[in-house]
Design an enzyme around this catalytic site. Structure first.
Site, short mmCIF file in Angstrom:
data_model
loop_
_atom_site.label_atom_id
_atom_site.label_comp_id
_atom_site.label_asym_id
_atom_site.label_seq_id
_atom_site.Cartn_x
_atom_site.Cartn_y
_atom_site.Cartn_z
N TYR A 1 13.24 -1.64 9.34
CA TYR A 1 14.70 -1.81 9.37
C TYR A 1 15.23 -1.90 10.80
O TYR A 1 16.37 -2.32 11.01
CB TYR A 1 15.40 -0.65 8.64
CG TYR A 1 15.19 -0.62 7.13
CD1 TYR A 1 14.43 -1.60 6.49
CD2 TYR A 1 15.76 0.37 6.35
CE1 TYR A 1 14.24 -1.59 5.13
CE2 TYR A 1 15.57 0.39 4.97
CZ TYR A 1 14.79 -0.58 4.36
OH TYR A 1 14.61 -0.55 3.00
N LYS B 1 0.59 2.53 3.47
CA LYS B 1 -0.16 1.39 2.94
C LYS B 1 -1.29 1.12 3.94
O LYS B 1 -1.44 0.03 4.51
CB LYS B 1 0.81 0.19 2.81
CG LYS B 1 0.24 -1.00 2.09
CD LYS B 1 0.03 -0.79 0.60
CE LYS B 1 -0.63 -2.01 -0.02
NZ LYS B 1 -1.21 -1.78 -1.34
N ASP C 1 1.90 1.84 -3.44
CA ASP C 1 1.90 1.25 -4.79
C ASP C 1 1.49 2.30 -5.83
O ASP C 1 2.08 2.42 -6.90
CB ASP C 1 1.02 0.00 -4.88
CG ASP C 1 -0.22 0.05 -4.00
OD1 ASP C 1 -0.41 1.07 -3.30
OD2 ASP C 1 -1.00 -0.91 -4.00
N ASP D 1 13.13 4.54 1.24
CA ASP D 1 14.33 3.97 0.65
C ASP D 1 14.07 3.65 -0.82
O ASP D 1 14.84 4.01 -1.72
CB ASP D 1 14.68 2.69 1.42
CG ASP D 1 16.09 2.21 1.16
OD1 ASP D 1 16.80 2.88 0.42
OD2 ASP D 1 16.46 1.14 1.68
N ASP E 1 15.02 6.12 -4.50
CA ASP E 1 15.84 5.59 -5.59
C ASP E 1 15.11 5.73 -6.92
O ASP E 1 15.71 6.05 -7.95
CB ASP E 1 16.19 4.11 -5.36
CG ASP E 1 17.54 3.96 -4.66
OD1 ASP E 1 17.91 4.88 -3.90
OD2 ASP E 1 18.21 2.94 -4.87
#
Ligand code: NAD
Length: 357
Positions: free
Chosen positions: A142, A191, A223, A247, A251
């Site tokens: 980001y 990852k 994942d 992020d 959620d």
């Protein structure tokens, strides 16, 4: 004690939910003999409309001079067509950076009373859900280099995921410290089977873990983590992860706890100053209708008392009051089930205040 709080109401339902949270803080002030002084400042869409920019300098200065920042939410369709740098949401990224808030703490707790709102099977949640997501907030993709360029395949775009050892170390410490006060387990999500930045992340987290011998560390690919959160949420205590993975995963965690309207967050840095906000957005679809659930914002105020002011007793008083109101079956529309009593934003705030004494 006196505490100075910068208040950013923001857009959409922001003013409605912030009003209830400040009234709750006023009540805490009366009962426990503290004075909370609120200074209102603009950020987001309302700042664009009134000052021509999403994060005026005055807002940054007031926030820097305060003990903590309480924020509603920013953004809405009115400003959706502005270029990325000028959008209301950019105010939050910049404010976190200005205040050096690199750690985002997002507790995902399933209240006993809201079990029916959880989409998971009953046997998966019989012991409830209590996870703390610790998300890195000022680095990663980001904030990395981005752009467009022409290459042999035509126009292409890129965003760079970049983490320094220092950035990983300081967020890892926050996660281990959080686990120390909880169930003593950190799951670091990355990852590392594909990304070089994740391999560095994993190495640094391993190093930091040596300072916390009582805490169990495990690594999980993102994942798999997104699957495990649904398959067996109880295996997690603290999830430590990067800006983008955090992020998305937080959620997902919010969904399995019933409603996005329930979840608070704290953004912390080196000192005591922090920014406290619900994890949801400005919900323009229910703006001004007295339908917004103020609990996420009220619980964010409780996190402020705990993390910025070290007022644990007062924080617990708010959390207990919320639980009592839910036990008495009062619900805003987003968490309504069967025989609950529906209340609006203002009455939910009032009921919570009545339980603080
Ligand atoms: P949202 O979280 O605002 O809304 C998603 C859905 O959840 C909507 O149906 C909304 O009505 C509902 N909802 C959200 N909060 C609720 C609450 N407290 N009580 C009851 N229902 C609630 O997400 P969105 O619709 O994707 O985004 C709307 C705007 O908010 C966009 O401009 C987005 O960029 C912005 N946004 C801001 C923040 C922030 O300020 N931190 C975070 C996310 C999104």
């Amino acid at each position: 004690m006196n505490y100075n709080i910068a208040v950013i109401k923001g857009d959409g339902i922001g003013p409605e939910i912030i009003k209830e949270a400040t009234l709750v803080l006023d009540k805490i002030g009366q009962v426990y003999k503290h004075e909370f002084r609120f200074t209102e400042v603009l950020a987001g869409g309302s700042a664009i409309d009134k000052k021509g920019e999403c994060l005026p300098k005055e807002t940054i200065d007031v926030c820097k001079g305060s003990d903590a920042v309480l924020l509603g939410a920013v953004g809405g369709p009115k400003w959706d067509n502005l270029p990325g740098e000028e959008r209301p949401e950019k105010a939050l990224l910049n404010l976190r950076k200005e205040l050096g808030l690199y750690a985002n703490l997002r507790p995902a707790i399933l209240f006993e009373e809201l079990k029916k709102a959880c989409p998971l099977k009953e046997d998966l949640i019989k012991n409830g859900i209590d996870i703390m997501v610790v998300r890195e907030l000022t680095g990663g993709i980001y904030f990395g280099e981005r752009g467009r360029r022409d290459k042999n395949m035509g126009e292409e775009a890129f965003d760079v995921e970049l983490y320094s050892i220092k950035e990983v170390r300081r967020i890892a410490k926050k996660a281990f410290e959080a686990a120390n006060k909880r169930n003593k387990k950190v799951t670091s999500v990355d990852k590392a089977n594909v990304l070089e930045s994740s391999r560095l992340w994993r190495k640094v987290v391993e190093e930091v873990s040596k300072d916390y011998p009582d805490i169990t560390l495990e690594h999980m690919y993102v994942d798999n983590a997104s699957m495990q959160l649904i398959k067996n949420p109880n295996q997690f205590d603290v999830i430590l992860t990067t800006n983008m993975f955090g992020d998305i995963l937080s959620d997902e965690a919010s969904m399995i706890t019933g409603s996005i309207g329930m979840l608070p967050s704290a953004s912390l840095g080196k000192g005591n100053i922090g920014m406290y906000e619900p994890i949801h957005g400005s919900a323009p679809d229910i703006k001004g209708e007295n339908k917004a659930n103020p609990i996420a914002t009220i619980l964010s105020a409780a996190m402020m008392l705990r993390h910025s002011f070290s007022l644990e007793k007062e924080a617990k008083a708010i959390e207990k009051a919320v639980k009592k109101v839910l036990t008495k079956n009062f619900r805003t529309l987003d968490i309504i089930q069967d025989d609950n009593k529906v209340v609006g934003t203002d009455n939910m705030g009032k009921l919570i205040i009545e339980e603080i004494n």
